[in-house]
Structure formats: structure tokens, C-alpha cells
Design an enzyme around this catalytic site. Structure first.
Site, PDB file in Angstrom:
ATOM      1  N   GLY A   7       0.807  -1.211   0.000  1.00 30.17           N
ATOM      2  CA  GLY A   7       0.000   0.000   0.000  1.00 30.17           C
ATOM      3  C   GLY A   7       0.837   1.257   0.000  1.00 30.17           C
ATOM      4  N   GLY A   8       0.175   2.391  -0.265  1.00 31.35           N
ATOM      5  CA  GLY A   8       0.830   3.661  -0.046  1.00 31.35           C
ATOM      6  C   GLY A   8       1.225   4.462  -1.257  1.00 31.35           C
ATOM      7  CB  VAL A  10       4.801   7.639  -5.184  1.00 34.20           C
ATOM      8  CG1 VAL A  10       6.269   7.962  -5.390  1.00 34.20           C
ATOM      9  CG2 VAL A  10       4.117   7.373  -6.518  1.00 34.20           C
ATOM     10  N   GLY A  77       5.110   0.582   5.047  1.00 32.85           N
ATOM     11  CA  GLY A  77       4.371  -0.172   4.039  1.00 32.85           C
ATOM     12  C   GLY A  77       4.691  -1.640   4.202  1.00 32.85           C
ATOM     13  CB  CYS A 108       2.547   7.890   1.561  1.00 34.01           C
ATOM     14  SG  CYS A 108       4.183   7.452   2.153  1.00 34.01           S
TER      15      CYS A 108
END
Length: 134
Positions: A7-8, A10, A77, A108
Site C-alpha cells: 500500500g501507499g 509512491v 508499508g 504515500c
């Protein structure tokens, strides 16, 4: 830029960060088969580390990571396969914060929030002895 499955949006890993990707078997004691539990434990380690510098890091109810005054100081992450964790966290010790320029990337995937570092926070307090990563 490398695409990874966690997840998140960049994120950035580079000089001045402490990047930790622990490989943990969550099926073994004293761990739990729960990625959210593990995520909170990782955040707690970072919060306690910041306390050693007199910095009050906090969790955010909506976003992962550790925050100081609504600025992200540590990105987290996580992912796992068969309950073995992959990925981890990046604690900003003294990176060049221009890498987090939102005209280039949205760190993020979180709009309207800044990024900071331990060194930046200490400089804002007027301290001259700053940490580094070697």
C-alpha cells in the site's frame, strides 16, 4: 521508479533515511497472524525511537506511518506471503527533503500533508547537533 505490491502509492528511499525491511514469521511466538497488529508494533518502535530524541511521534487514524505535527517522519508499508513479512519502514533521519516535492511525487499518496525528518525537527528547535546516517 519501481512498482511494488504494498500500500501507499509512491514512496522514496534514499540517502539520509534508515530503511528497515524486517523478515518476520508472524506464525511464530510472540507474533500474531495479523498484519494490522504488526503494523502498529512497527509504528510503536519508531515512536519510541523518536522519544530518544525528545520528539513526540504519533499515529494517524487515517494513514499509516508516524507523524510529527501533521508531517510524516516515517513511512510504513507492509506486505506478507504465507505470514512472512516483506517491506517495512523508512525513517527520515536527515534526507534531502526536496525529494518529497509534491510537484514531482505525492508522498504515500497523501495530499495536503508534509514530510519531515529528525534533523529538520531538531533544527526547528534550534539544536545544532544533528543525527546522520552513514
Amino acid at each position: 521508479v519501481y512498482r511494488v505490491e504494498r500500500g501507499g502509492e509512491v514512496t522514496f528511499h534514499g540517502p539520509g533515511q534508515l530503511v528497515v525491511y524486517p523478515l518476520i514469521d508472524l506464525t511464530r511466538e510472540p507474533f500474531q497472524q495479523d498484519l494490522h497488529w504488526f503494523l502498529r508494533k512497527v509504528e510503536e518502535v519508531v515512536i519510541q525511537t523518536l522519544q530518544a530524541y525528545g520528539i513526540d511521534g504519533v499515529r494517524d487514524e487515517m494513514n499509516t506511518g508516524v507523524w510529527v505535527d501533521h508531517r510524516k517522519v516515517c513511512a510504513v508499508g507492509l506486505s506478507s506471503s504465507r505470514w512472512i513479512t516483506t517491506h517495512g519502514f523508512a525513517l527520515n533521519i536527515c534526507p534531502d527533503l526536496t525529494y518529497f516535492d509534491t510537484s514531482i511525487i505525492l508522498p504515500c499518496g497523501i495530499d495536503g500533508r508534509g514530510v519531515t525528518s529528525i534533523a529538520q525537527i531538531l533544527m526547528e528547535r534550534g539544536e545544532t547537533k544533528l543525527p546522520s546516517v552513514k
